[in-house]
Design a protein around this motif. Structure first.
Motif, PDB file in Angstrom:
ATOM      1  N   ASP A  91     -13.178  -2.864   8.507  1.00 18.86           N
ATOM      2  CA  ASP A  91     -13.610  -1.517   8.311  1.00 18.86           C
ATOM      3  C   ASP A  91     -14.871  -1.012   7.844  1.00 18.86           C
ATOM      4  OD1 ASP A  91     -11.119  -0.694   9.525  1.00 18.86           O
ATOM      5  OD2 ASP A  91     -10.131  -0.524   7.363  1.00 18.86           O
ATOM      6  N   PHE A 114     -17.931   5.654   2.157  1.00 20.28           N
ATOM      7  CA  PHE A 114     -16.571   5.303   2.019  1.00 20.28           C
ATOM      8  C   PHE A 114     -15.916   5.968   0.363  1.00 20.28           C
ATOM      9  CE2 PHE A 114     -15.235   1.724   4.910  1.00 20.28           C
ATOM     10  CZ  PHE A 114     -15.807   2.398   5.907  1.00 20.28           C
ATOM     11  N   VAL A 124     -11.956   5.842   4.744  1.00 22.54           N
ATOM     12  CA  VAL A 124     -13.100   5.453   5.653  1.00 22.54           C
ATOM     13  C   VAL A 124     -13.904   6.900   5.817  1.00 22.54           C
ATOM     14  CG1 VAL A 124     -13.675   4.840   7.999  1.00 22.54           C
ATOM     15  CG2 VAL A 124     -12.131   3.608   6.565  1.00 22.54           C
TER      16      VAL A 124
END
Length: 331
Positions: A91, A114, A124
């Protein structure tokens, strides 16, 4: 064949054996069993070639041909390994940074911001933002120590008159199942990535959730040079977005690539082992005028340690201001 030549050739073959075994273990397709098979075949080929140098036998010439064929196959396979932009990325490196320059205004796409609660628990957030290079006023080098005093991750943060700070980091672009490996970085295991992130993201996660020691050094640099370095990051990011490249632990890492960007800006800046042992970068910068030489380096080191402040600040909107508050240093 003279003994010295035989010895040197044998040593070269042993190095080739070790390199091939590491490359095959890390990159060979087909799972662990197939990797072991490829490694065994490479070992047998090298040992046969090695024996042919020292033992005269009717199989000497065939053994050398086997070694030559195996080396050619190994080299062809290695060359065939090419970087990709299409993988199941983790991610925090899932998006590629890119930028557009219009006069003094730089618009960046895919800035990371983030919210980190732990290294595995986060929200995210990717964003776009514009920066006016005419308002660029500071450059700081952040060093995040994660493996002893000699090894640190290098980040460069740019400060603007409106109070914003944007940090750039050259990192591995790891896949979802991967974690960093120093050895893997020698053998095309990772693509290379440039992250631009809010300090509340990229500095906080290192000092806070990851528990790394974090130092922040103000860099002595003219405004024109700051501007050139910022644009060099943007240009490098755009080129990576268009043409993926591999990360390399020594030749293309978080410090050597910054050096490549700085070298045209500061001509004559020498190569140094401290570009590899990046934990000692403060000494290198101090020697070459990148840090405030009116103070002893020991004092700069003490002032630069923001580990506790960064961890306690948390990922708040005022993170950049809080980590730059003067530290209380014991006399």
């Amino acid at each position: 064949m003279p003994i010295l030549t035989q010895s040197l050739s044998s040593f070269a073959l042993l190095l080739a054996l070790a390199w091939g075994l590491a490359a095959l273990w890390i990159q060979a397709p087909g799972g662990s069993w197939w990797r072991l098979i490829w490694m065994a075949l490479w070992t047998a080929s090298v040992l046969a070639g090695l024996a042919s140098m020292w033992i005269q036998h009717r199989y000497t010439v065939p053994a050398r041909w086997v070694l030559a064929a195996a080396a050619m196959i190994l080299a062809a396979w290695w060359i065939s390994l090419t970087p990709s932009a299409q993988r199941d990325w983790a991610d925090d490196v899932a998006r590629s940074l890119s930028g557009r320059v219009q006069g003094s205004i730089v618009t960046l796409h895919n800035i990371r911001n983030f919210d980190w609660r732990s290294d595995t628990d986060y929200t995210v957030r990717w964003q776009d933002a514009s920066y006016d290079l005419d308002t660029l006023q500071s450059v700081d080098m952040a060093l995040s120590y994660w493996m002893g005093p000699a090894i640190a991750h290098t980040l460069v943060s740019f400060g603007f008159t409106d109070g914003r700070h944007l940090a750039f980091s050259v990192e591995i672009r790891k896949e979802r199942h991967e974690s960093f490996s120093t050895i893997g970085g020698f053998f095309k295991q990772f693509e290379r990535n440039i992250i631009a992130a809010e300090e509340r993201d990229i500095l906080y996660v290192r000092a806070g959730p990851r528990g790394e020691q974090l130092s922040l050094y103000p860099i002595q640099m003219p405004q024109a040079a700051m501007r050139q370095l910022f644009l060099a990051y943007v240009d490098s990011a755009n080129r990576l977005a268009d043409s993926p490249q591999f990360y390399n632990t020594v030749t293309a890492n978080c410090t050597t690539l910054v050096y490549d960007m700085v070298r045209p800006i500061v001509p004559g800046l020498p190569m140094d082992i401290r570009l590899i042992l990046s934990g000692y970068l403060p000494e290198y910068l101090y020697r070459h005028g990148g840090l405030d030489t009116s103070q002893p380096l020991a004092a700069l080191r003490a002032q630069a340690d923001i580990t506790q402040r960064a961890a306690q600040a948390g990922p708040g909107a005022d993170f950049s201001q809080r980590i730059r508050q003067p530290a209380l240093i014991p006399k």
